[in-house]
Design an enzyme around this catalytic site. Structure first.
Site, short mmCIF file in Angstrom:
data_model
loop_
_atom_site.label_atom_id
_atom_site.label_comp_id
_atom_site.label_asym_id
_atom_site.label_seq_id
_atom_site.Cartn_x
_atom_site.Cartn_y
_atom_site.Cartn_z
N ASP A 169 -104.65 42.01 60.21
CA ASP A 169 -103.28 41.57 59.91
C ASP A 169 -102.64 42.68 59.10
O ASP A 169 -103.28 43.27 58.22
CB ASP A 169 -103.32 40.27 59.09
CG ASP A 169 -101.94 39.61 59.02
OD1 ASP A 169 -101.82 38.46 59.46
OD2 ASP A 169 -100.99 40.26 58.52
N ARG A 247 -96.92 34.67 71.80
CA ARG A 247 -95.78 34.90 72.69
C ARG A 247 -96.24 35.83 73.79
O ARG A 247 -96.97 36.80 73.55
CB ARG A 247 -94.60 35.54 71.94
CG ARG A 247 -93.87 34.61 70.98
CD ARG A 247 -93.18 33.43 71.67
NE ARG A 247 -92.52 32.53 70.75
CZ ARG A 247 -93.06 31.43 70.22
NH1 ARG A 247 -94.29 31.07 70.52
NH2 ARG A 247 -92.36 30.67 69.40
N ASP A 270 -101.13 30.15 76.88
CA ASP A 270 -100.20 29.03 76.70
C ASP A 270 -98.76 29.51 76.72
O ASP A 270 -97.84 28.69 76.73
CB ASP A 270 -100.50 28.34 75.36
CG ASP A 270 -99.67 27.08 75.17
OD1 ASP A 270 -99.72 26.20 76.06
OD2 ASP A 270 -98.95 26.97 74.15
N GLU A 275 -91.30 32.31 80.57
CA GLU A 275 -91.37 30.84 80.64
C GLU A 275 -89.98 30.23 80.53
O GLU A 275 -89.12 30.76 79.82
CB GLU A 275 -92.32 30.29 79.56
CG GLU A 275 -91.83 30.47 78.15
CD GLU A 275 -92.87 30.07 77.11
OE1 GLU A 275 -94.03 30.52 77.20
OE2 GLU A 275 -92.53 29.30 76.20
N HIS A 298 -97.06 26.01 77.28
CA HIS A 298 -96.55 26.20 75.90
C HIS A 298 -96.58 24.87 75.14
O HIS A 298 -95.58 24.43 74.58
CB HIS A 298 -95.14 26.81 75.90
CG HIS A 298 -94.77 27.42 74.56
ND1 HIS A 298 -93.86 28.42 74.41
CD2 HIS A 298 -95.20 27.14 73.29
CE1 HIS A 298 -93.74 28.74 73.13
NE2 HIS A 298 -94.54 27.96 72.43
N ALA A 301 -98.07 23.57 70.08
CA ALA A 301 -97.70 22.83 68.86
C ALA A 301 -97.42 21.37 69.16
O ALA A 301 -97.00 20.63 68.27
CB ALA A 301 -96.45 23.46 68.25
C1 3PG Z 1 -93.84 27.70 67.63
O1 3PG Z 1 -93.30 28.81 67.60
O2 3PG Z 1 -93.71 26.88 66.70
C2 3PG Z 1 -94.70 27.32 68.79
O3 3PG Z 1 -94.78 28.32 69.73
C3 3PG Z 1 -94.28 26.01 69.42
O4 3PG Z 1 -93.07 26.10 70.07
P1 3PG Z 1 -92.32 24.76 70.55
O5 3PG Z 1 -91.83 24.05 69.34
O6 3PG Z 1 -91.19 25.25 71.38
O7 3PG Z 1 -93.29 23.94 71.32
#
Ligand code: 3PG
Length: 333
Positions: A169, A247, A270, A275, A298, A301
């Site tokens: 990092d 990403r 993902d 996309e 994707h 989250a």
């Molecule tokens: C983010 O950046 O929080 C994640 O990639 C999730 O994206 P999303 O809220 O569009 O599902």
């Protein structure tokens, strides 16, 4: 305060915003021109979005803040917002556990080829001979590009699987060493470091050279675009696993296709550079057709738990901004 929520959002968040006196419009279907018009015609002051694109054309004179109900702000024109004095804030760390969970889902899927098992069974084929071939994860080093809150949640879970962690990092610069006890304490990794070595490597290439699984957890920015290039992928041994839940643009797509073809990398993706910004639509990226690539939509989250935490954080951000004029987590303060 007039708030427009232009993406899927938890009911608790809508209730929370209403509870603090906001006038809330919930219009998750809006995007592009229709979204710009809705912001303008309704005198919207705060816009809440997930991955819906926010362009300069949407920055009406009434708009004061944009809350990214999630982490990545790459779909928002932050530069234009800053120029117009519109605050952009996000919800960092609130979906880290959900991300770590999907990363392990993809790793396990790749190691045991679970989706192919399922597809063959559904096609009436029994093939224990083929699918009984799997490496196993115990003792297998995992590399993390990015060691923020997501990387650390993955490190905890990797420790439970007995997988040594190698991380890079930019906050650590080019250091090449083990995590100190103080850092382990600060990152909540005291137990993990007792289970497996957690080391910092000086570069992305060096991480790739030391691991069999590489997972990316960097924000998309000019300095991370194409960071996982042929040189980084070239350090991974044949048959290694690559996971990208950050990403699509961070991985050089030509180099990735070549690595899949020539060195049989197995890949869990993902996220994709092309996309759709809407929740449903056509998707024809040829990479998902490659054998050894498992793609998801994707959804990294998209757990109820993560979205609840993000909804709460969104309410907190808007409440504090209304009360003090200062937004927590502002990315363009
Ligand atoms: C983010 O950046 O929080 C994640 O990639 C999730 O994206 P999303 O809220 O569009 O599902």
């Amino acid at each position: 305060m007039k708030v427009l929520v232009a993406d899927k959002f938890e009911k608790s968040g809508i209730d929370g915003l209403t509870g603090i006196g906001c006038e809330v419009m919930y219009r998750p279907e809006l995007s592009d021109q229709a979204l710009a018009e809705a912001i303008e015609s309704n005198g919207v002051q705060a816009l809440v979005v997930r991955s819906t694109k926010v362009t300069a054309a949407m920055l009406s004179s009434s708009l004061r803040m944009i809350v990214r109900a999630g982490a990545g702000v790459n779909t928002i024109d932050v530069k234009a917002a800053t120029a117009k004095g519109v605050v952009v804030a996000n919800c960092p760390g609130k979906n880290s556990i959900a991300v770590a969970e999907l990363v392990f889902g993809l790793i396990l899927a790749l190691d045991r080829r679970i989706p192919d098992n399922v597809a063959d069974l559904r096609a009436g084929k029994w093939n224990k001979k083929e699918y009984a071939k799997a490496r196993g994860l115990f003792g297998c080093p995992i590399g993390l590009l990015g060691f923020g809150s997501i990387g650390r949640e993955i490190a905890k879970r990797a420790a439970a699987f007995g997988m040594p962690v190698v991380a890079w990092d930019k906050i650590f610069g080019a250091e090449d060493r083990g995590l100190t006890a103080a850092e382990a304490r600060m990152f909540g990794l005291e137990i993990a470091v007792q289970q497996v070595p957690i080391t910092l490597a000086p570069s992305a290439e060096e991480v790739a050279a030391r691991v069999q699984i590489l997972s990316i957890h960097l924000p998309f920015a000019p300095d991370t675009k194409g960071l996982v290039n042929a040189a980084v992928l070239g350090q991974l041994g044949p048959g290694s696993y690559l996971i990208n839940t950050s990403r699509g643009e961070i991985v050089d797509q030509d180099a990735l296709r070549a690595a899949i073809r020539d060195r049989h990398l197995r890949v869990g993706l993902d996220v994709f550079a092309a996309e759709p910004s809407a929740a449903t639509g056509e998707f024809t990226d040829p990479i998902v057709q490659e054998a050894g690539v498992y793609g998801t939509h994707h959804i990294v989250a998209s757990t109820d738990q993560a979205q609840e935490a993000i909804a709460l954080e969104t309410v907190r951000i808007i409440k504090q901004f209304r009360e003090t004029g200062v937004a927590p987590n502002a990315v363009n303060a």
